[in-house]
Scaffold this active site. Structure first.
Site, PDB file in Angstrom:
ATOM      1  N   HIS A 122       0.815  -1.217   0.000  1.00 45.69           N
ATOM      2  CA  HIS A 122       0.000   0.000   0.000  1.00 45.69           C
ATOM      3  C   HIS A 122       0.847   1.264   0.000  1.00 45.69           C
ATOM      4  CE1 HIS A 122      -3.385  -2.541   2.064  1.00 45.69           C
ATOM      5  NE2 HIS A 122      -3.206  -2.849   0.790  1.00 45.69           N
TER       6      HIS A 122
ATOM      7  N   GLU B 213      -3.648  -6.456  -9.405  1.00 47.27           N
ATOM      8  CA  GLU B 213      -2.285  -6.181  -8.947  1.00 47.27           C
ATOM      9  C   GLU B 213      -1.337  -7.123  -9.688  1.00 47.27           C
ATOM     10  OE1 GLU B 213      -2.338  -6.480  -4.680  1.00 47.27           O
ATOM     11  OE2 GLU B 213      -4.012  -5.086  -4.498  1.00 47.27           O
TER      12      GLU B 213
ATOM     13  N   GLU C 125      -3.594 -13.363  -3.549  1.00 44.62           N
ATOM     14  CA  GLU C 125      -2.586 -12.323  -3.775  1.00 44.62           C
ATOM     15  C   GLU C 125      -1.325 -12.559  -2.943  1.00 44.62           C
ATOM     16  OE1 GLU C 125      -3.560  -8.419  -2.070  1.00 44.62           O
ATOM     17  OE2 GLU C 125      -5.577  -9.171  -1.708  1.00 44.62           O
TER      18      GLU C 125
END
Length: 407
Positions: free
Chosen positions: A237, A267, A363
């Protein structure tokens, strides 16, 4: 209309200005959510629910508020559903709520709680959100509503939000496709000499235009991109910077379209023009973990079991020490500043069993420190809908070195 004893100006009023606007879902969808909520309230013993979070208010009413330092709420009883909004927003909260709305004024402090009490009454059993209500606002709730007792509805409402309807899945599917649009636009913008911020803006603009095309009656806000390069890829982030891209840089592409409060994401790891051998080895291992992890997502498997199996996969390759967070999470009404269906995350301490209708990401991420070969953060991210016999991957943008060494 009620009148303050301190003035002749109203404490609250109903400002139903204009006509109801199209919402992300049909009225029947919100009615079904409220029907289930009332069953959950009855099971918890609550006669009234007072919601203060952006995610629950949006989930049950369609209205996504902008607080700017003011309290907002929604009250649900056995017969009523009412959003509570500040006068600064005029009629927009009513137009964007499927249900009733009360506007409170600023003329005296705590008119918000007077408006809430006008629906709940006093001496009720009040349900609240323990993960959101501050200590200050809890004290005010007790002062103005004088509840017989209070029950926390955080857990049960989160469980309801975790199970997606067909309409929600359809919206999330659109979101995943919009995220892909942003990803392709970013890929085309990558080249040595451009800044992270320049690439990020290209992806954001492409997604906002696509959302407006697909949802012409929506409100548009909060779509964003995190595009990171070099050392800035070490955190998932990390904000965008003005760093200039160089040949051989590791990149992290993160597109986040927001459609009526619903978050989706793409992503990907990329490299500028070339990828060295050490980096390629780490990248390929993370891609392999990503593919393996997606194969594990099916009904009847617990989040913890999936996590342990991916841990073993990395440990066998002496890479587990580079993992930095969980392997996936739920999707729905959430963003980087509201929401979180914490009961559906791929972590060791989450025992939730996957069921059809849940939507979850895979992820995996490995972070290699700056002083080691292959330095940088490697992450792939796909969104999967759990089906009766497995999962459906609704992310389309390719992952891995064959497509993502660019520029």
């Amino acid at each position: 209309m009620t009148t303050s004893p301190l003035s002749d100006r109203p404490e609250m009023y109903r400002y139903h200005n204009g006509e109801k606007s199209p919402l992300p879902f049909e009225v029947s969808e919100y009615e079904a959510r409220l029907a289930e909520l009332r069953e959950r309230m009855a099971a918890a013993g609550a006669s009234a629910a007072v919601f203060t979070s952006m995610h629950n208010i949006a989930y049950y009413s369609g209205f996504l508020y902008c607080a700017f330092g003011r309290p907002y709420g929604m009250v649900v009883t056995e017969t009523e559903a009412v959003t509570i909004s500040a006068g600064i927003d005029a009629g927009q909260p009513w137009r964007r709520s499927f249900c009733d709305n009360i506007t409170y004024t600023d003329w005296q402090r705590d008119n918000f709680w007077r408006a809430v009490a006008s629906v709940t009454g006093k001496n009720a059993i009040i349900g609240y959100e323990g993960d959101h209500l501050t200590l200050m606002q809890r004290d005010k709730l007790e002062d103005f509503l004088q509840p017989l007792t209070m029950v926390d509805l955080y857990e049960t409402t989160m469980r309801q939000r975790m199970q997606k309807s067909e309409a929600e899945i359809a919206l999330i599917r659109h979101g995943a496709q919009v995220a892909d649009v942003g990803g392709y636009a970013i890929r085309e913008a990558i080249k040595p000499g451009v800044r992270e911020i320049d690439v990020a803006m290209v992806g954001r603009d492409a997604m906002e235009l696509e959302i407006a095309k697909r949802f012409p009656d929506a409100e548009y806000r909060d779509t964003w991109v995190w595009f990171q390069s070099g050392l800035n890829t070490d955190g998932a982030h990390n904000p965008v910077t003005g760093r200039v891209l160089e040949r051989g840089d590791i990149l992290s592409l993160n597109t986040f379209p927001m459609i009526s409060g619903y978050y989706t994401a793409l992503e990907r790891t990329l490299f500028v023009q070339e990828c060295d051998a050490d980096s390629l080895k780490i990248w390929e291992a993370n891609v392999a973990a990503h593919k393996y992890g997606m194969s594990l997502l099916k009904p009847g498997v617990s989040c913890a079991d999936v996590t342990h199996k991916i841990n073993d996969f990395f440990a066998e390759r002496d890479l587990l020490q580079y993992r930095t967070f969980g392997y996936g999470h739920s999707f729905g009404v959430l963003s980087h500043y509201y929401g979180r269906e914490a009961g559906l995350e791929l972590r060791e301490d989450i025992d939730t069993v996957l069921e059809p209708g849940m939507v979850i990401s895979m992820e995996p991420m490995l972070t290699i420190a700056a002083d080691k070969p292959g330095a940088g953060g490697y992450r792939e991210h796909d969104i999967l809908v759990i089906t009766e016999d497995g999962n459906e991957n609704i992310t389309g943008y390719p992952y891995g070195p064959d497509f993502n060494i660019v520029g």
